[in-house]
Scaffold this motif. Structure first.
Motif, mmCIF file in Angstrom:
data_model
loop_
_atom_site.group_PDB
_atom_site.id
_atom_site.type_symbol
_atom_site.label_atom_id
_atom_site.label_comp_id
_atom_site.label_asym_id
_atom_site.label_seq_id
_atom_site.Cartn_x
_atom_site.Cartn_y
_atom_site.Cartn_z
ATOM 1 N N PRO A 168 10.343 30.849 10.712
ATOM 2 C CA PRO A 168 9.622 30.419 11.919
ATOM 3 C C PRO A 168 10.493 30.549 13.171
ATOM 4 O O PRO A 168 11.713 30.388 13.113
ATOM 5 N N LEU A 169 9.852 30.845 14.267
ATOM 6 C CA LEU A 169 10.552 30.993 15.539
ATOM 7 C C LEU A 169 10.835 29.610 16.122
ATOM 8 O O LEU A 169 9.927 28.794 16.292
ATOM 9 N N GLN A 170 12.100 29.344 16.434
ATOM 10 C CA GLN A 170 12.505 28.060 16.994
ATOM 11 C C GLN A 170 13.256 28.273 18.303
ATOM 12 O O GLN A 170 14.023 29.227 18.444
ATOM 13 N N ASN A 171 13.043 27.363 19.241
ATOM 14 C CA ASN A 171 13.722 27.418 20.532
ATOM 15 C C ASN A 171 14.149 26.020 20.959
ATOM 16 O O ASN A 171 13.550 25.015 20.533
ATOM 17 N N PRO A 172 15.193 25.919 21.803
ATOM 18 C CA PRO A 172 15.655 24.601 22.257
ATOM 19 C C PRO A 172 14.629 23.906 23.140
ATOM 20 O O PRO A 172 13.915 24.549 23.909
ATOM 21 N N THR A 173 14.571 22.617 22.990
ATOM 22 C CA THR A 173 13.762 21.791 23.888
ATOM 23 C C THR A 173 14.551 20.519 24.181
ATOM 24 O O THR A 173 15.358 20.069 23.364
ATOM 25 N N HIS A 174 14.322 19.975 25.371
ATOM 26 C CA HIS A 174 15.083 18.799 25.779
ATOM 27 C C HIS A 174 14.228 17.561 25.548
ATOM 28 O O HIS A 174 13.298 17.275 26.295
ATOM 29 N N GLY A 175 14.548 16.831 24.483
ATOM 30 C CA GLY A 175 13.825 15.616 24.143
ATOM 31 C C GLY A 175 14.570 14.366 24.564
ATOM 32 O O GLY A 175 15.596 14.428 25.241
ATOM 33 N N PRO A 176 14.078 13.198 24.167
ATOM 34 C CA PRO A 176 14.710 11.930 24.558
ATOM 35 C C PRO A 176 16.127 11.774 24.013
ATOM 36 O O PRO A 176 16.941 11.051 24.586
ATOM 37 N N ASP A 177 16.425 12.446 22.913
ATOM 38 C CA ASP A 177 17.766 12.346 22.319
ATOM 39 C C ASP A 177 18.646 13.540 22.666
ATOM 40 O O ASP A 177 19.676 13.775 22.019
#
Length: 571
Positions: free
Chosen positions: A220-229
């Motif tokens: 699966p294609l994954q990319n960075p995301t800016h979450g609460p942690d």
């Protein structure tokens, strides 16, 4: 900061500045400053158009879009390259045959209306500003990675924005179209050389495009995301097959089927309305030369974008395995994936070429930024200096005054773009867009393709186009395009957002329909046939028309002489 990278950048900038000084115009005429005397050769003009067109969105943005979303990112390459097909078929030759200085000048004279000219000037400035901002952003991103330090208390990003815009504004003000043409030609060759070197390097190290696609599509294609942690990887969901994970080698990671088509149409239609690209056709000596130039551009664009797509794929495949041996990558990545996709090519250059490799690729990126900024500033200067200052503010202006007015507007436009670019955070768009730079440039294409291209094509190919119709069409296209992509950035529904942020598929037909409906209710300009002959008549037709006009003028002159003689005899 590293000395090898700075040295590579310094050499490139020295070459660019040297070319601009050597090739600057010798006179002060507006034809020399804006059109390089209309003596630019086919190959030189093709290189210059490529330097003008292959912006940060092409060099950094296409590779970044492919890096983030695989096949969906490749649609940018398809749209950017395909844009020159309608230019070749419908625009290049008739536009050059008609002549003039700029798009507003062409429309104003073709439709015999100063109102059309002024409306077109406003749309040109909107397109130019929309295009300038992402170029300045690209310059800031590249400086941030290459140098990593600011000056005078500024951040590295802000320093890059200011350096790129200030330097290019000076080059344009000094060199005009002649100096800018040769500067952009050299810049394109440097840009292409950087891509070819990087491609040869990664292929020589064992990279194989087909195998990489298979490997990347196996998971699966994954990319960075800016979450609460903090930053983390998130799995992309397919837009074409809801409920399934997106794949690198399959469409749908960022756009649904309709969104993919809308993106390509927006980019392809927008090319024919870009003022800095279309102005280059006025520098060709003939209509045939303009058409031949476009054929060269299509070939060069195909090569350029094929390499950019390959390198975006190479970066996605090779960077994760390089993190363990290169500690400097830890700050730029999340589990092996870059936080800022526009870093893909510079990072790849550093991995395989060290600091010198980073310098070569980053210098190429800054060259792409500066070359496009130069074309945009020159287009801005042409519209303000020629279409506004010469014709409305100071109709009695000397050639030197008109050129100086154009030079002043380059500085104003550069300052406006830099100020807006400084207000943007480099990582503010990456969680929701395949490439911040490429997506922001798409907005400029949307305005150009919605407001200019329909009116442009109708003015060239339909005798019935009127000034009122063109004005209504341009205003409709510009207002709808800006409204749609502004609203689209706040819409959560994927399908609706895709259509709103790439609105040309919807807006261009509406603008064309408005132009036609209004034109049918208003009178066409009186010299339609003469304008049609200039744009579309054969060389024999135009020669015969010139002879006929000279014959009529000679007869009138003879009649006036006879009349004066007859009246004198009566006295």
């Amino acid at each position: 900061m590293n000395s090898a990278s700075i040295a590579a950048l310094a050499i490139v900038l020295a070459v660019v500045l040297g070319v601009s000084v050597v090739m600057r115009p010798r006179g002060t005429s507006t034809v020399d400053f804006y059109l390089a005397g209309q003596r630019v050769g086919v190959v030189t003009n093709a290189w210059a158009i490529c330097g003008d067109y292959f912006s940060a969105a092409s060099f950094l943005g296409v590779a970044a879009a492919v890096y983030v979303s695989g096949l969906d990112g490749a649609w940018y390459a398809v749209g950017f390259a395909a844009g020159f097909v309608p230019v070749l078929l419908f625009v290049a030759a008739p536009l050059r045959r008609f002549g003039e200085f700029s798009i507003p000048d062409f429309l104003g004279r073709r439709l015999a209306s100063e109102r059309v000219r002024l409306v077109a000037v406003g749309v040109v400035q909107l397109v130019i500003l929309s295009y300038l901002i992402p170029q300045a952003v690209g310059g800031g991103i590249t400086w941030q990675l290459l140098v990593g330090a600011g000056v005078a208390g500024l951040s590295p990003y802000a320093t890059g924005v200011l350096v790129s815009t200030t330097l290019v504004a000076g080059i344009v003000a000094l060199g005009g179209m002649r100096g800018t043409t040769w500067t952009q030609a050299v810049q394109f060759l440097l840009l292409l050389a950087a891509l070819v070197w990087l491609t040869a390097t990664v292929v020589g190290e064992g990279f194989r495009y087909g195998e990489a696609i298979d490997d990347l599509s196996a998971q699966p294609l994954q990319n960075p995301t800016h979450g609460p942690d903090g930053w983390e990887l998130a799995t992309e969901q397919s837009r074409t097959e809801p409920g399934t994970a997106a794949s690198f080698g399959e469409p749908g990671s960022r756009y649904g089927r309709l969104g993919q088509f809308a993106l390509i149409v927006t980019l392809a239609m927008g090319t024919a309305g870009l003022p800095h690209v279309m102005n280059r056709y006025f520098t060709s000596p003939t209509g045939k030369a303009a058409r031949t130039t476009t054929v060269w551009v299509l070939g060069l664009a195909s090569l350029f974008y094929a390499l950019a797509v390959m390198l975006g794929t190479a970066a996605r495949e090779l960077i994760p395995s390089a993190v363990a041996d290169r500690p400097w990558l830890a700050d730029l990545t999340v589990e092996g994936v870059l936080r800022v996709p526009e870093h893909a090519l510079p990072v790849l250059g550093r991995i395989y070429g060290g600091d010198a490799g980073l310098g070569v690729v980053a210098a190429g990126a800054l060259v792409a930024v500066m070359s496009t900024i130069a074309g945009l500033l020159l287009a801005s200067a042409a519209t303000w200096g020629h279409d506004v200052y010469e014709r409305h503010i100071n109709p009695r202006a000397t050639q030197r005054q008109a050129v100086n007015a154009g030079r002043l507007t380059t500085l104003v436009a550069a300052c406006a773009a830099a100020a807006l670019a400084l207000a943007i955070r480099p990582d503010s768009f990456t969680p929701v867009m395949p490439s911040m730079v490429a997506t922001m440039v798409t907005w400029a294409f949307a305005v150009a393709g919605s407001a200019f291209t329909p009116v442009f094509l109708l003015a060239i190919w339909w005798r019935g186009t009127t000034a009122a119709g063109a004005t209504a069409g341009m205003l409709t296209g510009a207002v709808l395009a800006v409204s749609m992509f502004t609203v689209g950035n706040f819409v959560e529904t994927a399908v609706l957002r895709e259509m709103l942020v790439t609105p040309t598929l919807v807006v261009a037909p509406v603008a064309a329909a408005v132009t036609i409906l209004v034109s049918r209710r208003t009178a066409a300009p009186p010299d339609v046939e003469q304008a049609w002959l200039r744009m579309h008549g054969t060389a024999a037709d135009r020669h015969a028309e010139r002879l006929a006009r000279l014959t009529v003028e000679n007869r009138r002159a003879a009649g006036r002489r006879f009349g004066r003689g007859w009246r004198g005899a009566r006295r």
